[in-house]
Design an enzyme around this catalytic site. Structure first.
Site, PDB file in Angstrom:
ATOM      1  N   ASN A  45      -5.121  42.282 -13.017  1.00  0.00           N
ATOM      2  CA  ASN A  45      -4.125  41.264 -12.676  1.00  0.00           C
ATOM      3  C   ASN A  45      -2.741  41.905 -12.789  1.00  0.00           C
ATOM      4  O   ASN A  45      -2.238  42.104 -13.890  1.00  0.00           O
ATOM      5  CB  ASN A  45      -4.257  40.081 -13.662  1.00  0.00           C
ATOM      6  CG  ASN A  45      -3.173  39.038 -13.461  1.00  0.00           C
ATOM      7  OD1 ASN A  45      -2.429  39.085 -12.481  1.00  0.00           O
ATOM      8  ND2 ASN A  45      -3.081  38.093 -14.385  1.00  0.00           N
ATOM      9  N   TRP A  46      -2.171  42.217 -11.632  1.00  0.00           N
ATOM     10  CA  TRP A  46      -0.873  42.914 -11.640  1.00  0.00           C
ATOM     11  C   TRP A  46       0.274  41.991 -12.050  1.00  0.00           C
ATOM     12  O   TRP A  46       1.378  42.433 -12.279  1.00  0.00           O
ATOM     13  CB  TRP A  46      -0.568  43.457 -10.247  1.00  0.00           C
ATOM     14  CG  TRP A  46      -1.428  44.608  -9.796  1.00  0.00           C
ATOM     15  CD1 TRP A  46      -2.538  45.127 -10.421  1.00  0.00           C
ATOM     16  CD2 TRP A  46      -1.236  45.394  -8.615  1.00  0.00           C
ATOM     17  NE1 TRP A  46      -3.037  46.177  -9.696  1.00  0.00           N
ATOM     18  CE2 TRP A  46      -2.263  46.365  -8.582  1.00  0.00           C
ATOM     19  CE3 TRP A  46      -0.293  45.371  -7.576  1.00  0.00           C
ATOM     20  CZ2 TRP A  46      -2.357  47.308  -7.539  1.00  0.00           C
ATOM     21  CZ3 TRP A  46      -0.402  46.298  -6.543  1.00  0.00           C
ATOM     22  CH2 TRP A  46      -1.421  47.254  -6.541  1.00  0.00           C
ATOM     23  N   LYS A  47       0.044  40.693 -12.063  1.00  0.00           N
ATOM     24  CA  LYS A  47       1.108  39.701 -12.307  1.00  0.00           C
ATOM     25  C   LYS A  47       2.273  39.961 -11.344  1.00  0.00           C
ATOM     26  O   LYS A  47       2.025  40.414 -10.222  1.00  0.00           O
ATOM     27  CB  LYS A  47       1.515  39.726 -13.779  1.00  0.00           C
ATOM     28  CG  LYS A  47       0.291  39.594 -14.696  1.00  0.00           C
ATOM     29  CD  LYS A  47       0.613  39.337 -16.126  1.00  0.00           C
ATOM     30  CE  LYS A  47      -0.699  39.236 -16.916  1.00  0.00           C
ATOM     31  NZ  LYS A  47      -0.488  38.942 -18.321  1.00  0.00           N
TER      32      LYS A  47
ATOM     33  N   GLU B 128      -0.312  31.835 -18.117  1.00  0.00           N
ATOM     34  CA  GLU B 128       1.094  31.844 -17.664  1.00  0.00           C
ATOM     35  C   GLU B 128       1.336  30.735 -16.639  1.00  0.00           C
ATOM     36  O   GLU B 128       2.427  30.159 -16.590  1.00  0.00           O
ATOM     37  CB  GLU B 128       1.431  33.239 -17.101  1.00  0.00           C
ATOM     38  CG  GLU B 128       1.503  34.270 -18.234  1.00  0.00           C
ATOM     39  CD  GLU B 128       1.069  35.677 -17.848  1.00  0.00           C
ATOM     40  OE1 GLU B 128       0.995  36.001 -16.652  1.00  0.00           O
ATOM     41  OE2 GLU B 128       0.805  36.471 -18.785  1.00  0.00           O
TER      42      GLU B 128
ATOM     43  N   GLY C 181      -0.418  40.596 -23.465  1.00  0.00           N
ATOM     44  CA  GLY C 181       0.829  41.354 -23.416  1.00  0.00           C
ATOM     45  C   GLY C 181       1.429  41.637 -24.777  1.00  0.00           C
ATOM     46  O   GLY C 181       2.582  42.069 -24.875  1.00  0.00           O
TER      47      GLY C 181
ATOM     48  N   SER D 162      -4.612  42.336 -23.800  1.00  0.00           N
ATOM     49  CA  SER D 162      -4.407  43.673 -24.376  1.00  0.00           C
ATOM     50  C   SER D 162      -5.677  44.521 -24.360  1.00  0.00           C
ATOM     51  O   SER D 162      -5.904  45.321 -25.263  1.00  0.00           O
ATOM     52  CB  SER D 162      -3.818  43.573 -25.784  1.00  0.00           C
ATOM     53  OG  SER D 162      -2.545  42.947 -25.737  1.00  0.00           O
TER      54      SER D 162
ATOM     55  N   HIS E 155      -4.510  30.789 -15.125  1.00  0.00           N
ATOM     56  CA  HIS E 155      -4.019  31.773 -16.108  1.00  0.00           C
ATOM     57  C   HIS E 155      -3.053  31.067 -17.071  1.00  0.00           C
ATOM     58  O   HIS E 155      -2.332  30.149 -16.657  1.00  0.00           O
ATOM     59  CB  HIS E 155      -3.298  32.912 -15.376  1.00  0.00           C
ATOM     60  CG  HIS E 155      -3.017  34.070 -16.261  1.00  0.00           C
ATOM     61  ND1 HIS E 155      -1.983  34.072 -17.153  1.00  0.00           N
ATOM     62  CD2 HIS E 155      -3.665  35.241 -16.433  1.00  0.00           C
ATOM     63  CE1 HIS E 155      -1.998  35.211 -17.831  1.00  0.00           C
ATOM     64  NE2 HIS E 155      -3.013  35.939 -17.411  1.00  0.00           N
TER      65      HIS E 155
ATOM     66  N   GLY F 193      -4.338  43.130 -17.638  1.00  0.00           N
ATOM     67  CA  GLY F 193      -2.943  42.970 -17.216  1.00  0.00           C
ATOM     68  C   GLY F 193      -2.233  44.317 -17.209  1.00  0.00           C
ATOM     69  O   GLY F 193      -2.397  45.122 -16.289  1.00  0.00           O
ATOM     70  N   GLY F 194      -1.460  44.574 -18.249  1.00  0.00           N
ATOM     71  CA  GLY F 194      -0.617  45.778 -18.322  1.00  0.00           C
ATOM     72  C   GLY F 194      -1.337  47.066 -17.951  1.00  0.00           C
ATOM     73  O   GLY F 194      -0.805  47.892 -17.189  1.00  0.00           O
TER      74      GLY F 194
ATOM     75  N   GLU G 264      -9.073  34.452 -22.280  1.00  0.00           N
ATOM     76  CA  GLU G 264      -7.849  35.189 -22.565  1.00  0.00           C
ATOM     77  C   GLU G 264      -7.080  34.469 -23.669  1.00  0.00           C
ATOM     78  O   GLU G 264      -6.311  33.537 -23.379  1.00  0.00           O
ATOM     79  CB  GLU G 264      -6.973  35.270 -21.308  1.00  0.00           C
ATOM     80  CG  GLU G 264      -7.620  36.005 -20.159  1.00  0.00           C
ATOM     81  CD  GLU G 264      -6.573  36.610 -19.223  1.00  0.00           C
ATOM     82  OE1 GLU G 264      -6.715  37.787 -18.903  1.00  0.00           O
ATOM     83  OE2 GLU G 264      -5.610  35.915 -18.859  1.00  0.00           O
TER      84      GLU G 264
HETATM   85  P1  13P Z   1      -2.484  42.129 -20.823  1.00  0.00           P
HETATM   86  O1  13P Z   1      -3.685  43.007 -20.527  1.00  0.00           O
HETATM   87  O2  13P Z   1      -1.196  42.735 -20.362  1.00  0.00           O
HETATM   88  O3  13P Z   1      -2.461  41.668 -22.234  1.00  0.00           O
HETATM   89  O4  13P Z   1      -2.652  40.827 -19.911  1.00  0.00           O
HETATM   90  C1  13P Z   1      -3.878  40.174 -19.895  1.00  0.00           C
HETATM   91  C2  13P Z   1      -3.846  39.171 -18.823  1.00  0.00           C
HETATM   92  O5  13P Z   1      -3.106  38.195 -18.909  1.00  0.00           O
HETATM   93  C3  13P Z   1      -4.704  39.387 -17.649  1.00  0.00           C
HETATM   94  O6  13P Z   1      -4.769  38.256 -16.848  1.00  0.00           O
END
Ligand code: 13P
Length: 253
Positions: free
Chosen positions: A9-11, A99, A175, A215, A97, A236-237, A169
C-alpha cells in the site's frame, strides 16, 4: 494450504516518474528472487494504469486500488467507481483502511457498501480492521474488531464472502515502527477466523486470507508469516523500497 498474499500500500507517496521506477525495480527484483506468493501493488489512482500495464507485461504481480466510491456513477465529483477500476484491470481494492476511517469518517455501514460495489465488479476487497491503542488498553480490541468484521462483511452471502481478503492492521502499529508481536497478531487473526467460522462454516474459514499490516518489514516478516493464521501482509512504508518489498515477498511462503 492458503497461498500467501503480500500487498504493498503506497498510500499518498511518489510522483509519476518515481512510481514508474519503483514498479520497474519491483519487477526486476521479483524476476531475480524466488517468490512463492501472490504479489499486489496498490499505488495512488493516477498510477493505476501504469501499474496494470506493468502487471500485464510481467505477469509477476496484480494491482489494487486504495479506495473506491460507494456510488456507481454520475455527479460525485472526485470519486472513482468500482466499474472504472475494473475497466483498468484492477483486481484488488483496499477498503476501510484506518486512515480512511479516521480522516474521512468512513464507517462500517459505508464500507459494507464499498465492499459490495467492488465484488459486483469482480474486484477482491482487502477489508481492513484494527483497534487503536486506546481501545487495546481499555481491553476493547476484540469487540471493536468483531463489530468491524460483522458490520462491514457479514451482510454478504457465502458466495461473495469467500472472495474477500481481510487485513488486520492495529492502528498503533501503523507507521510507528511498533509491530505487533507475532503472538499478538496471531491471537487476533485466530479470533477473526473464528468469527468467520461461526458465520460461514469451516470450509470458508479455512480458505479466507487474513493479512497482517502495521510496521511489517524485511526484518520481522518471516516471524509474522510463520504464524498459522497469518496469510501474508499489507505493507506500507516498506513497500516504497523495492528491495525491502521484494524481500518481504520472498519471506511469504
Ligand atoms: P506501515 O507498514 O507503514 O506501518 O503501514 C501499514 C499500512 O497501513 C498498510 O496498509
Amino acid at each position: 494450504m492458503r497461498r500467501k498474499i503480500v500487498a504493498g500500500n503506497w498510500k499518498m507517496n511518489k510522483d509519476f516518474d518515481e512510481a514508474e521506477t519503483l514498479i520497474d525495480d519491483v519487477v526486476k527484483g521479483l524476476e531475480e528472487e524466488e517468490v512463492d506468493c501472490d504479489v499486489v501493488i496498490c499505488p495512488p489512482f493516477p498510477y493505476l494504469e501504469l501499474a496494470t500495464d506493468g502487471a500485464a507485461d510481467s505477469e509477476l504481480f496484480e494491482v489494487g486500488a486504495q479506495n473506491v466510491s460507494s456510488f456507481d456513477s454520475g455527479a460525485y465529483t472526485g470519486e472513482v467507481s468500482a466499474a472504472m477500476l475494473a475497466s483498468l484491470d484492477v483486481n484488488f481494492c483496499i477498503i476501510g483502511h484506518s486512515e480512511r476511517r479516521k480522516y474521512f469518517n468512513e464507517d462500517n455501514a459505508t464500507l459494507a457498501v464499498k465492499v459490495e460495489k467492488v465484488l459486483a465488479n469482480e474486484i477482491v476487497p482487502i477489508y481492513c480492521v484494527g483497534e487503536t491503542l486506546e481501545e487495546r488498553e481499555a481491553n476493547r480490541h476484540f469487540d471493536v474488531i468483531r463489530r468491524q468484521v460483522e458490520e462491514g462483511l457479514f451482510g454478504l452471502d457465502a458466495a461473495d464472502f469467500e472472495n474477500v481478503v481481510i487485513a488486520y492492521e492495529p492502528v498503533w502499529a501503523i507507521g510507528t515502527g511498533k509491530t505487533a508481536t507475532p503472538e499478538q497478531a496471531e491471537e487476533i487473526h485466530a479470533f477473526i477466523r473464528s468469527l468467520v467460522k461461526e458465520k460461514y462454516g469451516d470450509d470458508i474459514a479455512n480458505e479466507i486470507h487474513i493479512l497482517y499490516g502495521g510496521s511489517c518489514n524485511a526484518k520481522n516478516a518471516s516471524a509474522l508469516f510463520a504464524q498459522p493464521d497469518i496469510d501474508g501482509g499489507l505493507i506500507g512504508g516498506a513497500s516504497l523500497k523495492a528491495e525491502d518489498f521484494v524481500s518481504i515477498c520472498r519471506q511469504a511462503k
